[in-house]
Design a protein around this motif. Sequence first.
Motif, mmCIF file in Angstrom:
data_model
loop_
_atom_site.group_PDB
_atom_site.id
_atom_site.type_symbol
_atom_site.label_atom_id
_atom_site.label_comp_id
_atom_site.label_asym_id
_atom_site.label_seq_id
_atom_site.Cartn_x
_atom_site.Cartn_y
_atom_site.Cartn_z
ATOM 1 N N MET A 100 -2.906 -1.667 -3.728
ATOM 2 C CA MET A 100 -3.705 -2.946 -2.930
ATOM 3 C C MET A 100 -3.448 -3.750 -4.659
ATOM 4 S SD MET A 100 -5.990 -2.286 -0.939
ATOM 5 C CE MET A 100 -7.343 -3.005 -2.305
ATOM 6 N N GLY A 101 -2.126 -3.515 -5.162
ATOM 7 C CA GLY A 101 -2.076 -4.888 -5.981
ATOM 8 C C GLY A 101 -1.782 -5.997 -5.374
ATOM 9 N N GLY A 129 3.857 0.774 -11.130
ATOM 10 C CA GLY A 129 2.956 -0.581 -10.540
ATOM 11 C C GLY A 129 2.913 -1.712 -11.495
ATOM 12 N N PHE A 130 2.976 -2.144 -10.531
ATOM 13 C CA PHE A 130 2.730 -4.219 -11.813
ATOM 14 C C PHE A 130 1.215 -4.762 -11.576
ATOM 15 C CE2 PHE A 130 2.630 -8.699 -12.043
ATOM 16 C CZ PHE A 130 3.597 -8.996 -12.826
ATOM 17 N N SER A 180 4.499 4.793 -19.020
ATOM 18 C CA SER A 180 5.336 4.311 -17.597
ATOM 19 C C SER A 180 5.934 6.000 -16.673
ATOM 20 C CB SER A 180 5.511 3.758 -16.796
ATOM 21 O OG SER A 180 5.963 2.768 -15.602
ATOM 22 N N ILE A 181 5.137 6.379 -15.877
ATOM 23 C CA ILE A 181 6.392 7.366 -15.197
ATOM 24 C C ILE A 181 6.692 6.476 -13.222
ATOM 25 C CG2 ILE A 181 6.049 9.641 -14.360
ATOM 26 C CD1 ILE A 181 3.424 8.835 -16.623
ATOM 27 N N PRO A 182 7.428 5.718 -13.676
ATOM 28 C CA PRO A 182 7.478 4.882 -11.830
ATOM 29 C C PRO A 182 7.573 6.535 -10.638
ATOM 30 C CG PRO A 182 9.485 4.423 -13.756
ATOM 31 C CD PRO A 182 8.410 5.154 -14.060
ATOM 32 N N LEU A 183 7.548 5.816 -9.928
ATOM 33 C CA LEU A 183 7.911 6.436 -8.635
ATOM 34 C C LEU A 183 8.549 6.768 -8.192
ATOM 35 C CD1 LEU A 183 4.831 5.662 -6.174
ATOM 36 C CD2 LEU A 183 5.085 7.444 -7.243
ATOM 37 N N GLU A 184 9.721 7.854 -8.248
ATOM 38 C CA GLU A 184 10.854 8.088 -8.016
ATOM 39 C C GLU A 184 10.971 7.173 -6.253
ATOM 40 O OE1 GLU A 184 12.319 11.804 -7.627
ATOM 41 O OE2 GLU A 184 11.100 13.061 -9.381
ATOM 42 N N GLY A 185 12.096 6.377 -6.572
ATOM 43 C CA GLY A 185 12.537 5.804 -5.303
ATOM 44 C C GLY A 185 12.426 4.276 -5.496
ATOM 45 N N GLN A 186 11.609 3.933 -5.674
ATOM 46 C CA GLN A 186 11.018 2.516 -5.962
ATOM 47 C C GLN A 186 11.647 1.753 -7.123
ATOM 48 O OE1 GLN A 186 7.147 1.190 -4.950
ATOM 49 N NE2 GLN A 186 6.506 2.753 -4.479
ATOM 50 N N PHE A 187 12.332 1.660 -6.693
ATOM 51 C CA PHE A 187 13.470 0.375 -8.539
ATOM 52 C C PHE A 187 12.440 -0.861 -9.140
ATOM 53 C CE2 PHE A 187 16.033 -2.362 -10.408
ATOM 54 C CZ PHE A 187 16.515 -1.534 -11.456
ATOM 55 N N GLU A 188 11.845 -1.264 -8.113
ATOM 56 C CA GLU A 188 10.545 -2.474 -8.634
ATOM 57 C C GLU A 188 9.627 -1.798 -9.833
ATOM 58 O OE1 GLU A 188 6.607 -3.528 -9.218
ATOM 59 O OE2 GLU A 188 7.328 -2.465 -7.693
ATOM 60 N N GLN A 189 9.331 -0.456 -9.709
ATOM 61 C CA GLN A 189 8.472 0.120 -10.762
ATOM 62 C C GLN A 189 9.015 0.694 -12.247
ATOM 63 O OE1 GLN A 189 5.732 3.306 -9.791
ATOM 64 N NE2 GLN A 189 4.368 2.054 -7.962
#
Length: 369
Positions: free
Chosen positions: A16-17, A270-271, A286-295
């Motif tokens: 939704m961002g 998430g940004f 922050s714990i970025p989702l694995e597989g999402q380099f943007e995070q």
Amino acid sequence: MLPRMRILYGVVGEGMGHATRSRVLLEALTKEHEVHIVVSGRAQDYLAKRFQNVHGIWGLTLAYEGNSVKKWQTVLQNLTGAVKGFPQNVRQYFELVDDFKPDVVVSDFETFSYLFAKTHRLPVISVDNMQVINRCQHEPALLAGYEDSYETSRAIVKAKLPGAFHYLVTTFFYPPLRKRRTTLAPSILRPEIIEAKSEPGEHLLVYQTSTTNTALPDILKAAGIPCRVYGLRRDITEDLVDGNLTYRPFSEKGFIDDLRTSRGVVASGGFTLMSEAVYLKKPMLSIPLEGQFEQIINALYLEKLGYGMYVKALTVDALKEFLSRVPRCEEALKGYEQEGNTKMIAALREQLALAYEHRGHWAMEMAQD
């Protein structure tokens, strides 16, 4: 003053961002121009409640397990969706051709509007945070250990909207530019965030985009401090208290109130939420989702600037370490400044005027990046 234009605005529907960011710009644009919006996913309902001329299209989705993206399930899910969704996109395409002739296209990482623009030789203005991966220089030390993920993501982002008229990149960090026709501007914030008054608090705001992270509650309980948890229990309609955890049904007003009065934030990379936390000067784990380099890159810069902490997986020790860092993060955040959305809206108006002036022959003047 800008001439009145016909603008096609595309919004990607995953998460939704993009929708909340686009809402801010669309509120400004629809006062001055005729705007049609193409959007997919949950973002369609969100924008349709606020604007006219919203066209639903099929878009990509992600499949989750725990705190990671399930790559093959995502591929299969999107192949199935494409079979059903592609005819709908074609129908929307011809409806727009017949009924609306845009002068300029704005795309928030959305493919349909971009392809429409390319087919009709219209200038495209890219507005998103993802292009920071491709259009900026990043220190090798920052990317150490992530070189392969970075190059893969950079190639994907580069291929998403190549050859746009201009790239407006929203950000709270400012690496050097490596490509022309690029402007870095402060994060786009909802009016409710700008109006919110940050206050000190004791609780953590915990936000999860996936309901499958089953290990999270026990880790939060072990920390022993109040946690207000959103997203993990989407079946509830009222607060559910479990020890030091309070599961809350989503409410925009309630969420913002819990954010502005929190001790800190625990979420993915998430940004949108990260930029809101930075604006309200709230430290973030922050714990970025694995597989999402943007995070991952968002989280790397968050930690580099001292605004928060990045971990690959949440543990009790990591949570306690974050809590010990909160005072230092608060001190670092005192140096962050942003005057609402004024710079971003001014930059968009400037590029719209230039794109309108150069429409029809801009493609011949522009060399590919």
